[in-house]
Enzyme design. Structure first.
Site, PDB file in Angstrom:
ATOM      1  N   GLU A   1      26.898 -16.422 -12.165  1.00  7.36           N
ATOM      2  CA  GLU A   1      28.302 -16.219 -11.866  1.00  7.36           C
ATOM      3  C   GLU A   1      29.043 -15.704 -13.099  1.00  7.36           C
ATOM      4  O   GLU A   1      28.714 -16.043 -14.242  1.00  7.36           O
ATOM      5  CB  GLU A   1      28.921 -17.518 -11.369  1.00  7.36           C
ATOM      6  CG  GLU A   1      28.183 -17.962 -10.113  1.00  7.36           C
ATOM      7  CD  GLU A   1      28.844 -19.105  -9.374  1.00  7.36           C
ATOM      8  OE1 GLU A   1      28.684 -19.170  -8.162  1.00  7.36           O
ATOM      9  OE2 GLU A   1      29.515 -19.925 -10.014  1.00  7.36           O
TER      10      GLU A   1
ATOM     11  N   CYS B   1      20.731 -24.216 -16.842  1.00  6.11           N
ATOM     12  CA  CYS B   1      20.901 -24.690 -18.222  1.00  6.11           C
ATOM     13  C   CYS B   1      20.016 -25.910 -18.405  1.00  6.11           C
ATOM     14  O   CYS B   1      19.849 -26.715 -17.487  1.00  6.11           O
ATOM     15  CB  CYS B   1      22.366 -25.072 -18.459  1.00  6.11           C
ATOM     16  SG  CYS B   1      22.742 -25.567 -20.162  1.00  6.11           S
TER      17      CYS B   1
ATOM     18  N   CYS C   1      24.374 -31.727 -19.103  1.00  8.28           N
ATOM     19  CA  CYS C   1      25.558 -32.542 -19.392  1.00  8.28           C
ATOM     20  C   CYS C   1      25.972 -33.263 -18.106  1.00  8.28           C
ATOM     21  O   CYS C   1      25.872 -32.713 -17.014  1.00  8.28           O
ATOM     22  CB  CYS C   1      26.683 -31.661 -19.931  1.00  8.28           C
ATOM     23  SG  CYS C   1      26.229 -30.849 -21.487  1.00  8.28           S
TER      24      CYS C   1
ATOM     25  N   CYS D   1      28.575 -31.582 -15.613  1.00 11.15           N
ATOM     26  CA  CYS D   1      28.532 -30.128 -15.390  1.00 11.15           C
ATOM     27  C   CYS D   1      27.631 -29.773 -14.211  1.00 11.15           C
ATOM     28  O   CYS D   1      26.504 -30.263 -14.109  1.00 11.15           O
ATOM     29  CB  CYS D   1      28.022 -29.459 -16.674  1.00 11.15           C
ATOM     30  SG  CYS D   1      27.888 -27.666 -16.508  1.00 11.15           S
TER      31      CYS D   1
ATOM     32  N   GLU E   1      23.576 -22.264 -21.956  1.00 12.93           N
ATOM     33  CA  GLU E   1      23.905 -22.614 -23.343  1.00 12.93           C
ATOM     34  C   GLU E   1      23.533 -21.390 -24.193  1.00 12.93           C
ATOM     35  O   GLU E   1      22.348 -21.126 -24.434  1.00 12.93           O
ATOM     36  CB  GLU E   1      23.108 -23.865 -23.739  1.00 12.93           C
ATOM     37  CG  GLU E   1      23.078 -24.185 -25.214  1.00 12.93           C
ATOM     38  CD  GLU E   1      24.456 -24.235 -25.883  1.00 12.93           C
ATOM     39  OE1 GLU E   1      25.387 -24.860 -25.350  1.00 12.93           O
ATOM     40  OE2 GLU E   1      24.588 -23.616 -26.954  1.00 12.93           O
TER      41      GLU E   1
ATOM     42  N   SER F   1      31.967 -27.478 -27.630  1.00 13.60           N
ATOM     43  CA  SER F   1      32.290 -28.423 -26.559  1.00 13.60           C
ATOM     44  C   SER F   1      32.040 -29.815 -27.115  1.00 13.60           C
ATOM     45  O   SER F   1      30.900 -30.261 -27.216  1.00 13.60           O
ATOM     46  CB  SER F   1      31.398 -28.148 -25.342  1.00 13.60           C
ATOM     47  OG  SER F   1      31.761 -26.917 -24.763  1.00 13.60           O
ATOM     48  N   LEU F   2      33.109 -30.484 -27.511  1.00 15.65           N
ATOM     49  CA  LEU F   2      32.959 -31.770 -28.209  1.00 15.65           C
ATOM     50  C   LEU F   2      33.007 -32.935 -27.207  1.00 15.65           C
ATOM     51  O   LEU F   2      32.102 -33.736 -27.131  1.00 15.65           O
ATOM     52  CB  LEU F   2      34.065 -31.908 -29.263  1.00 15.65           C
ATOM     53  CG  LEU F   2      34.010 -33.162 -30.117  1.00 15.65           C
ATOM     54  CD1 LEU F   2      32.787 -33.183 -31.022  1.00 15.65           C
ATOM     55  CD2 LEU F   2      35.282 -33.300 -30.985  1.00 15.65           C
ATOM     56  N   HIS F   3      34.082 -33.032 -26.490  1.00 14.59           N
ATOM     57  CA  HIS F   3      34.277 -34.011 -25.398  1.00 14.59           C
ATOM     58  C   HIS F   3      34.357 -35.470 -25.828  1.00 14.59           C
ATOM     59  O   HIS F   3      34.853 -36.306 -25.096  1.00 14.59           O
ATOM     60  CB  HIS F   3      33.235 -33.858 -24.279  1.00 14.59           C
ATOM     61  CG  HIS F   3      33.050 -32.454 -23.811  1.00 14.59           C
ATOM     62  ND1 HIS F   3      34.081 -31.547 -23.729  1.00 14.59           N
ATOM     63  CD2 HIS F   3      31.953 -31.771 -23.411  1.00 14.59           C
ATOM     64  CE1 HIS F   3      33.618 -30.379 -23.296  1.00 14.59           C
ATOM     65  NE2 HIS F   3      32.335 -30.495 -23.097  1.00 14.59           N
TER      66      HIS F   3
ATOM     67  N   ASN G   1      37.231 -30.693 -14.043  1.00 16.80           N
ATOM     68  CA  ASN G   1      37.196 -30.109 -12.705  1.00 16.80           C
ATOM     69  C   ASN G   1      36.112 -30.827 -11.911  1.00 16.80           C
ATOM     70  O   ASN G   1      34.967 -30.924 -12.384  1.00 16.80           O
ATOM     71  CB  ASN G   1      36.857 -28.616 -12.790  1.00 16.80           C
ATOM     72  CG  ASN G   1      38.016 -27.806 -13.338  1.00 16.80           C
ATOM     73  OD1 ASN G   1      39.159 -28.016 -12.961  1.00 16.80           O
ATOM     74  ND2 ASN G   1      37.723 -26.896 -14.256  1.00 16.80           N
TER      75      ASN G   1
ATOM     76  N   CYS H   1      35.804 -23.912 -14.917  1.00 15.77           N
ATOM     77  CA  CYS H   1      34.916 -24.424 -15.953  1.00 15.77           C
ATOM     78  C   CYS H   1      33.989 -25.492 -15.399  1.00 15.77           C
ATOM     79  O   CYS H   1      34.457 -26.457 -14.790  1.00 15.77           O
ATOM     80  CB  CYS H   1      35.713 -25.079 -17.066  1.00 15.77           C
ATOM     81  SG  CYS H   1      36.502 -23.942 -18.160  1.00 15.77           S
TER      82      CYS H   1
HETATM   83  N1  SAH Z   1      26.933 -24.599 -22.740  1.00 13.70           N
HETATM   84  C1  SAH Z   1      28.097 -24.068 -23.391  1.00 13.70           C
HETATM   85  C2  SAH Z   1      28.694 -22.933 -22.634  1.00 13.70           C
HETATM   86  C3  SAH Z   1      29.269 -23.308 -21.285  1.00 13.70           C
HETATM   87  S1  SAH Z   1      30.937 -23.430 -21.519  1.00 13.70           S
HETATM   88  C4  SAH Z   1      29.105 -25.189 -23.625  1.00 13.70           C
HETATM   89  O1  SAH Z   1      28.970 -26.233 -22.996  1.00 13.70           O
HETATM   90  O2  SAH Z   1      29.995 -25.035 -24.453  1.00 13.70           O
HETATM   91  C5  SAH Z   1      31.546 -24.303 -20.244  1.00 13.70           C
HETATM   92  C6  SAH Z   1      32.794 -25.050 -20.672  1.00 13.70           C
HETATM   93  O3  SAH Z   1      33.276 -25.734 -19.524  1.00 13.70           O
HETATM   94  C7  SAH Z   1      32.439 -26.104 -21.684  1.00 13.70           C
HETATM   95  O4  SAH Z   1      33.470 -26.418 -22.556  1.00 13.70           O
HETATM   96  C8  SAH Z   1      32.150 -27.251 -20.765  1.00 13.70           C
HETATM   97  O5  SAH Z   1      32.126 -28.438 -21.420  1.00 13.70           O
HETATM   98  C9  SAH Z   1      33.263 -27.096 -19.754  1.00 13.70           C
HETATM   99  N2  SAH Z   1      32.955 -27.811 -18.531  1.00 13.70           N
HETATM  100  C10 SAH Z   1      31.750 -28.136 -18.046  1.00 13.70           C
HETATM  101  N3  SAH Z   1      31.867 -28.855 -16.906  1.00 13.70           N
HETATM  102  C11 SAH Z   1      33.190 -28.979 -16.678  1.00 13.70           C
HETATM  103  C12 SAH Z   1      33.957 -29.581 -15.641  1.00 13.70           C
HETATM  104  N4  SAH Z   1      33.381 -30.211 -14.631  1.00 13.70           N
HETATM  105  N5  SAH Z   1      35.288 -29.505 -15.715  1.00 13.70           N
HETATM  106  C13 SAH Z   1      35.892 -28.819 -16.737  1.00 13.70           C
HETATM  107  N6  SAH Z   1      35.219 -28.230 -17.733  1.00 13.70           N
HETATM  108  C14 SAH Z   1      33.880 -28.318 -17.703  1.00 13.70           C
END
Ligand code: SAH
Length: 390
Positions: free
Chosen positions: A107, A133, A137, A140, A183, A238-240, A336, A385
């Site tokens: 996508e 991927c 996570c 995700c 990734e 992507s720290l979280h 999301n 995202c």
């Molecule tokens: N693998 C890389 C590139 C993907 S980026 C990374 O994780 O950075 C995708 C972005 O969307 C990242 O910041 C990820 O953490 C965020 N993301 C993933 N799942 C999400 C969700 N359910 N809601 C909002 N953001 C999300």
């Protein structure tokens, strides 16, 4: 979504598309065409919407007749070996489902921005770098697919090519973010190939400052290599969570904090560019006041480390512009909903809770933080995202 279809003719051995710069350069060298010839082929394709036929290459790109025939048969995939098989419009954007020659689907999300002050209409393209991927996570959707395949650099570029063709009239593709499926640092060589094509003057001609590579930071050595090999490209982490135990719950592949932060600080010093932190906000998981405090401390440490000049003099030695650039910023992304997240009971925080977290970061700690309400663009089309799964 439908299962992959059968490979198309474009995928036969030796096929492939002309956006594969390395292959195209090699072929030209082996077949007596100069670099200038290849550049004029690309200039023609990018100016004239990709008429990749022997006639067009002979007349418009001034290739010798026989070579134009041979080039077209060697790169029989044309400009794009993939094709758009579905378009899902949503408020503020458009999600494309792109089918690769292998039959796998990825996508690509187009996010449209109107700048009222300048009257310019811009498009940010969010590209996929892998089919699925491996990082799994917990929140995700893409992670639930596992890793099915890496994309080639040309296949990454093709997504931007499709975006150029699909973007509404008046919008120009200006930014590319590697925030789609996959990734990017796990597919490093192809990532570099794509970055080269995106910034190449005869191809997409985008400024490296407008390209952002997003990573979970599982391989600190790749962050260092990115700094060395693509120093003007922006890095997003992507720290979280700024505390390892919680971060590991969210990102099972998270590495030790000292290793990660050393690589981030190396990147910031080498590129003179502060870090962009992405921080997903999940209700009652990582959105407490103590989480905001830990995030602020993380940012302050990064800013201090980034500001140390080559002579070790610290922030005071930098110009105001440099100091501001070194400070970096945080994007807060309200979660999301995904099926993967639902398994863990994850929910989107209320707007008030998001506002409280934001205010604590910004007002009490002075962190440059923005709430990315636009990360929900496409939520209705499952193109937001973290919702990308095919
Ligand atoms: N693998 C890389 C590139 C993907 S980026 C990374 O994780 O950075 C995708 C972005 O969307 C990242 O910041 C990820 O953490 C965020 N993301 C993933 N799942 C999400 C969700 N359910 N809601 C909002 N953001 C999300």
């Amino acid at each position: 979504m439908a299962a992959p279809t059968h490979p198309t003719a474009a995928h036969v051995a030796g096929g492939g598309g002309i956006l594969d710069l390395t292959q195209a350069e090699r072929w030209c060298t082996d077949n007596g065409l100069s670099e200038r010839h290849l550049l004029s082929v690309y200039r023609h394709l990018f100016r004239r919407d990709g008429e990749f036929t022997p006639d067009a290459l002979h007349s418009a790109a001034e290739l010798p007749r026989g070579k134009a025939d041979e080039l077209c048969s060697r790169f029989s995939g044309g400009v794009a070996t993939s094709r758009v098989v579905q378009r899902v419009p949503s408020e503020g954007g458009l999600k494309l489902v792109v089918e690769l020659a292998s039959g796998h689907r990825v996508e690509t999300v187009l996010i449209l921005h109107d700048h009222e002050s300048s009257g310019k209409s811009r498009c940010t393209v969010c590209v996929s770098s892998q089919v699925g991927c491996a990082r799994a996570c917990s929140f995700c959707a893409t992670g639930t697919m596992g890793l099915l395949s890496n994309l080639g650099g040309a296949e990454i570029l093709e997504q931007v090519w499709h975006a150029r063709n699909e973007v509404p009239a008046g919008y120009a593709v200006r930014n590319v973010v590697f925030m789609g499926m996959g990734e990017p640092l796990d597919n490093f060589d192809e990532l570099l190939a794509a970055l080269r094509g995106l910034t190449h003057q005869a191809l997409f001609d985008l400024s490296a400052k407008h390209l952002t590579v997003s990573t979970v930071g599982a391989s600190p050595d790749k962050i260092r290599r990115l700094a060395d090999e693509a120093p003007r490209v922006r890095l997003a982490l992507s720290l979280h969570s700024a505390t390892l135990p919680l971060r590991k719950e969210l990102i099972p592949s998270a590495t030790s904090m000292p290793q990660l932060t050393a690589a981030l600080d190396y990147h910031a010093r080498a590129t003179r560019c502060g870090l962009m932190v992405e921080y997903l906000l999940i209700d009652a998981v990582n959105d407490r006041a103590s989480d905001a405090d830990a995030l602020a401390a993380f940012c302050a440490e990064r800013a201090a480390a980034a500001a140390v000049s080559a002579t070790g003099e610290g922030l005071a030695a930098l110009s105001r512009k440099e100091a501001r650039a070194a400070t970096g910023y945080v994007n807060l992304i309200p979660f999301n909903p995904t099926e993967a997240g639902a398994l863990h009971g994850y929910a989107t925080p209320s707007d008030e809770a998001v506002g409280r977290f934001h205010a604590r970061l910004r007002d009490e700690h002075g962190v440059n933080a923005l709430v990315r309400w636009t990360s929900a663009v496409g939520r209705d089309a499952n193109g937001a995202c973290g919702q990308l799964v095919v």
